[in-house]
Write a protein that holds these residues in place. Structure first.
Motif, PDB file in Angstrom:
ATOM      1  N   TYR A   1      -8.384   6.560  -2.669  1.00 53.67           N
ATOM      2  CA  TYR A   1      -7.639   7.660  -2.035  1.00 53.67           C
ATOM      3  C   TYR A   1      -8.514   8.908  -1.949  1.00 53.67           C
ATOM      4  O   TYR A   1      -9.238   9.233  -2.893  1.00 53.67           O
ATOM      5  CB  TYR A   1      -6.351   7.957  -2.811  1.00 53.67           C
ATOM      6  CG  TYR A   1      -5.298   6.915  -2.554  1.00 53.67           C
ATOM      7  CD1 TYR A   1      -4.359   7.099  -1.556  1.00 53.67           C
ATOM      8  CD2 TYR A   1      -5.291   5.719  -3.268  1.00 53.67           C
ATOM      9  CE1 TYR A   1      -3.415   6.123  -1.281  1.00 53.67           C
ATOM     10  CE2 TYR A   1      -4.347   4.740  -3.003  1.00 53.67           C
ATOM     11  CZ  TYR A   1      -3.410   4.950  -2.006  1.00 53.67           C
ATOM     12  OH  TYR A   1      -2.488   3.983  -1.729  1.00 53.67           O
ATOM     13  N   GLU A   2      -8.409   9.580  -0.815  1.00 57.57           N
ATOM     14  CA  GLU A   2      -9.163  10.813  -0.603  1.00 57.57           C
ATOM     15  C   GLU A   2      -8.670  11.864  -1.596  1.00 57.57           C
ATOM     16  O   GLU A   2      -7.454  12.028  -1.776  1.00 57.57           O
ATOM     17  CB  GLU A   2      -8.936  11.271   0.835  1.00 57.57           C
ATOM     18  CG  GLU A   2      -9.894  12.321   1.327  1.00 57.57           C
ATOM     19  CD  GLU A   2      -9.460  12.876   2.679  1.00 57.57           C
ATOM     20  OE1 GLU A   2      -9.681  14.076   2.902  1.00 57.57           O
ATOM     21  OE2 GLU A   2      -8.877  12.114   3.478  1.00 57.57           O
TER      22      GLU A   2
ATOM     23  N   TYR B   1      -2.344  11.218  -5.665  1.00 60.48           N
ATOM     24  CA  TYR B   1      -3.565  10.590  -5.154  1.00 60.48           C
ATOM     25  C   TYR B   1      -4.812  11.022  -5.919  1.00 60.48           C
ATOM     26  O   TYR B   1      -5.851  10.391  -5.834  1.00 60.48           O
ATOM     27  CB  TYR B   1      -3.747  10.880  -3.650  1.00 60.48           C
ATOM     28  CG  TYR B   1      -3.666  12.353  -3.305  1.00 60.48           C
ATOM     29  CD1 TYR B   1      -4.687  13.225  -3.644  1.00 60.48           C
ATOM     30  CD2 TYR B   1      -2.547  12.875  -2.656  1.00 60.48           C
ATOM     31  CE1 TYR B   1      -4.606  14.578  -3.360  1.00 60.48           C
ATOM     32  CE2 TYR B   1      -2.451  14.227  -2.365  1.00 60.48           C
ATOM     33  CZ  TYR B   1      -3.480  15.072  -2.725  1.00 60.48           C
ATOM     34  OH  TYR B   1      -3.396  16.410  -2.458  1.00 60.48           O
ATOM     35  N   SER B   2      -4.736  12.149  -6.668  1.00 57.70           N
ATOM     36  CA  SER B   2      -5.925  12.626  -7.385  1.00 57.70           C
ATOM     37  C   SER B   2      -6.078  11.978  -8.763  1.00 57.70           C
ATOM     38  O   SER B   2      -7.076  12.205  -9.451  1.00 57.70           O
ATOM     39  CB  SER B   2      -5.889  14.154  -7.513  1.00 57.70           C
ATOM     40  OG  SER B   2      -4.867  14.554  -8.393  1.00 57.70           O
TER      41      SER B   2
ATOM     42  N   LYS C   1       0.870  -1.189   0.000  1.00 55.07           N
ATOM     43  CA  LYS C   1       0.000   0.000   0.000  1.00 55.07           C
ATOM     44  C   LYS C   1       0.899   1.228   0.000  1.00 55.07           C
ATOM     45  O   LYS C   1       2.003   1.195   0.541  1.00 55.07           O
ATOM     46  CB  LYS C   1      -0.840   0.033   1.277  1.00 55.07           C
ATOM     47  CG  LYS C   1      -1.978  -0.962   1.284  1.00 55.07           C
ATOM     48  CD  LYS C   1      -3.161  -0.364   2.089  1.00 55.07           C
ATOM     49  CE  LYS C   1      -4.441  -1.104   1.857  1.00 55.07           C
ATOM     50  NZ  LYS C   1      -4.468  -2.399   2.549  1.00 55.07           N
ATOM     51  N   VAL C   2       0.382   2.328  -0.565  1.00 53.10           N
ATOM     52  CA  VAL C   2       1.165   3.558  -0.555  1.00 53.10           C
ATOM     53  C   VAL C   2       0.361   4.631   0.174  1.00 53.10           C
ATOM     54  O   VAL C   2      -0.870   4.630   0.147  1.00 53.10           O
ATOM     55  CB  VAL C   2       1.549   3.970  -2.003  1.00 53.10           C
ATOM     56  CG1 VAL C   2       0.358   4.417  -2.790  1.00 53.10           C
ATOM     57  CG2 VAL C   2       2.633   5.022  -2.008  1.00 53.10           C
ATOM     58  N   ASP C   3       1.089   5.504   0.877  1.00 52.63           N
ATOM     59  CA  ASP C   3       0.439   6.614   1.560  1.00 52.63           C
ATOM     60  C   ASP C   3       1.321   7.858   1.345  1.00 52.63           C
ATOM     61  O   ASP C   3       2.508   7.728   1.062  1.00 52.63           O
ATOM     62  CB  ASP C   3       0.284   6.293   3.051  1.00 52.63           C
ATOM     63  CG  ASP C   3      -0.748   7.209   3.723  1.00 52.63           C
ATOM     64  OD1 ASP C   3      -1.345   8.061   3.037  1.00 52.63           O
ATOM     65  OD2 ASP C   3      -0.934   7.075   4.953  1.00 52.63           O
ATOM     66  N   PHE C   4       0.708   9.040   1.477  1.00 56.39           N
ATOM     67  CA  PHE C   4       1.397  10.264   1.083  1.00 56.39           C
ATOM     68  C   PHE C   4       1.644  11.194   2.268  1.00 56.39           C
ATOM     69  O   PHE C   4       0.777  11.362   3.121  1.00 56.39           O
ATOM     70  CB  PHE C   4       0.578  10.986   0.008  1.00 56.39           C
ATOM     71  CG  PHE C   4       0.392  10.146  -1.230  1.00 56.39           C
ATOM     72  CD1 PHE C   4       1.384  10.110  -2.207  1.00 56.39           C
ATOM     73  CD2 PHE C   4      -0.745   9.364  -1.401  1.00 56.39           C
ATOM     74  CE1 PHE C   4       1.231   9.318  -3.346  1.00 56.39           C
ATOM     75  CE2 PHE C   4      -0.906   8.569  -2.534  1.00 56.39           C
ATOM     76  CZ  PHE C   4       0.089   8.545  -3.507  1.00 56.39           C
ATOM     77  N   VAL C   5       2.838  11.774   2.295  1.00 54.90           N
ATOM     78  CA  VAL C   5       3.196  12.767   3.320  1.00 54.90           C
ATOM     79  C   VAL C   5       3.165  14.127   2.626  1.00 54.90           C
ATOM     80  O   VAL C   5       3.867  14.334   1.628  1.00 54.90           O
ATOM     81  CB  VAL C   5       4.626  12.517   3.865  1.00 54.90           C
ATOM     82  CG1 VAL C   5       4.951  13.504   4.972  1.00 54.90           C
ATOM     83  CG2 VAL C   5       4.788  11.079   4.334  1.00 54.90           C
ATOM     84  N   ASP C   6       2.371  15.046   3.144  1.00 48.66           N
ATOM     85  CA  ASP C   6       2.198  16.347   2.486  1.00 48.66           C
ATOM     86  C   ASP C   6       3.541  17.088   2.384  1.00 48.66           C
ATOM     87  O   ASP C   6       4.470  16.828   3.149  1.00 48.66           O
ATOM     88  CB  ASP C   6       1.184  17.202   3.260  1.00 48.66           C
ATOM     89  CG  ASP C   6       0.561  18.293   2.379  1.00 48.66           C
ATOM     90  OD1 ASP C   6       0.970  18.431   1.208  1.00 48.66           O
ATOM     91  OD2 ASP C   6      -0.346  18.997   2.873  1.00 48.66           O
ATOM     92  N   ILE C   7       3.587  18.028   1.436  1.00 50.33           N
ATOM     93  CA  ILE C   7       4.850  18.723   1.157  1.00 50.33           C
ATOM     94  C   ILE C   7       5.054  19.919   2.090  1.00 50.33           C
ATOM     95  O   ILE C   7       4.115  20.411   2.719  1.00 50.33           O
ATOM     96  CB  ILE C   7       4.920  19.195  -0.318  1.00 50.33           C
ATOM     97  CG1 ILE C   7       3.806  20.209  -0.634  1.00 50.33           C
ATOM     98  CG2 ILE C   7       4.860  17.997  -1.248  1.00 50.33           C
ATOM     99  CD1 ILE C   7       4.004  20.947  -1.946  1.00 50.33           C
TER     100      ILE C   7
END
Ligand SMILES: *Cc1c(COP(=O)(O)O)cnc(C)c1O
Length: 387
Positions: free
Chosen positions: A345-346, A335-336, A95-101
């Motif tokens: 993904y949200e 994610y978009s 699974k992949v998840d994102f850390v905001d910039i």
């Protein structure tokens, strides 16, 4: 007036001669040019192992596999990157998840990373691997990333597709001083090119061996890796399921030749970037902030159109394209993308990534960009944001 692209390769006679030499030699692939290119990369970056492959996308896949990313694992990366930085985790069933910039440097925010890790630790959802992206060529704050990786026990891949020739704290990106594996891209828009191509750098002999094996079908010809005596001189064994991700000698010869020009390319990009900084001062745009510990390779020069500009980002973008300037946008939050949306993904999950996406424009920057062309870019931009 001629179209000015956002980026383009620089190929000279020495590059062409190097490729022709391979075409006239005995080996188009699996010959001496690939090890020669690898030696140049490893020497330059001061990392003991360099492994050339057919793209950075393949390199990211192999890096994840070598770090044993698989089903049930979680990989974190930045939402503002090319999709390949996240897809590699999905290739492995993870699974992949994102850390905001970070709103200033546009790389993933180390503060948000630290906070997200503390939360994940409580929920038992810590990542196995973090893929940092040196966006535009500017290194992430790797010392902090390394400290967090020791504390929370995850591995680190540097997606340095933009950062060949960049330095962090006086050492070349690719040294793997603060990471397990570094990935380079040699696509024509990047700093140096092999047509298509990528590389993996590491300090670990185990990881290097694993990635070399996976690059070529998981096959070995070394008797010490086999489970029995070779049947004869033709013998090889497939030990694991690998791929054909090899770079050709044609590409590697171009890589060696381009590599000799790398420092010049970076110096020209740096000079043009600083010239943009001066020419754009006073306009309602944000120019790239530089971290004092890093020296960017300047793959991209990204500006952000401010609220007080006369026109919106979309209008400025349209004005520039209409004037024959190949501005671009790096990147759409991963994610978009429809594929990620279908995975659930949200949509606007990272507010800083969304802010960035709504205001960024990539201006043209490449070694052959002349000052006259640069002046034209600035003149069109100036007119657009001022009236
Ligand atoms: C270009 C790029 C890649 C993929 O590189 P390829 O060599 O085209 O596969 C991966 N990550 C980032 C950040 C890139 O810019």
């Amino acid at each position: 007036m001629s179209f000015i692209p956002y980026g383009r390769q620089s190929i000279d006679k020495s590059d062409i001669d190097a490729v022709v030499e391979v075409l006239e030699s005995d080996f188009l692939t699996q010959g001496p040019a690939v090890p020669e290119f690898e030696k140049a990369l490893s020497g330059y970056c001061e990392a003991p192992y360099a492994i050339a492959v057919n793209s950075a996308t393949s390199a990211l896949h192999l890096a994840c596999l070598a770090l044993d990313v698989g089903a049930g694992d979680i990989v974190w990366t930045s939402p503002i990157s090319f999709v390949a930085s996240a897809n590699c985790a999905l290739y492995c069933g993870a699974k992949v998840d994102f850390v905001d910039i970070d709103p200033r440097i546009y790389n993933l925010s180390t503060e948000r990373l630290a906070a997200k890790l503390e939360k994940a630790e409580k929920h038992g959802t810590l990542p196995k691997v973090l893929i940092v992206v040196h966006l535009c060529g500017q290194p992430c704050d790797m010392e902090l990333v390394r400290a967090l990786s020791s504390r929370f026990g995850f591995k680190v891949i540097e997606d340095a597709s933009h950062a060949v020739g960049a330095t962090y704290k006086g050492r070349r990106v690719g040294s793997c001083e603060y990471s397990d594996i570094t990935v380079f891209s040699f696509h024509p828009v990047k700093i140096i090119t092999t047509g298509e191509g990528g590389a993996l750098l590491t300090r670990s002999p185990q990881l290097a061996k694993r990635m070399q094996s996976l690059r070529s079908h998981g096959i070995t010809r070394d008797p010490s890796d086999m489970d029995r005596e070779p049947d004869g001189p033709w013998y090889y064994q497939q030990i694991e399921l690998g791929f054909n991700y090899r770079m050709t000698d044609i590409q590697a010869a171009l890589g060696c030749s381009q590599f000799r020009r790398l420092d010049d390319f970076v110096a020209i990009r740096d000079r043009l970037a600083k010239r943009y900084d001066r020419l754009l001062a006073g306009l309602p745009v944000v120019t790239p902030w530089q971290h004092p510990d890093g020296r960017s390779a300047w793959h991209l020069y990204v500006i952000r159109v401010q609220q007080n500009a006369a026109k919106s980002r979309n209008e400025v973008f349209a004005d520039m394209r209409a004037a024959g300037i190949g501005v671009n946008l790096h990147y759409i939050p991963i994610y978009s993308q429809p594929f990620y949306q279908r995975l659930g993904y949200e949509f606007a999950q990272c507010p800083e990534a969304e802010n960035y996406y709504s205001s960024a424009i990539t201006l043209p920057l490449y070694p052959a960009l002349s000052e006259e062309q640069q002046d034209r870019v600035v003149a069109v931009l100036k007119k657009s944001v001022s009236q």
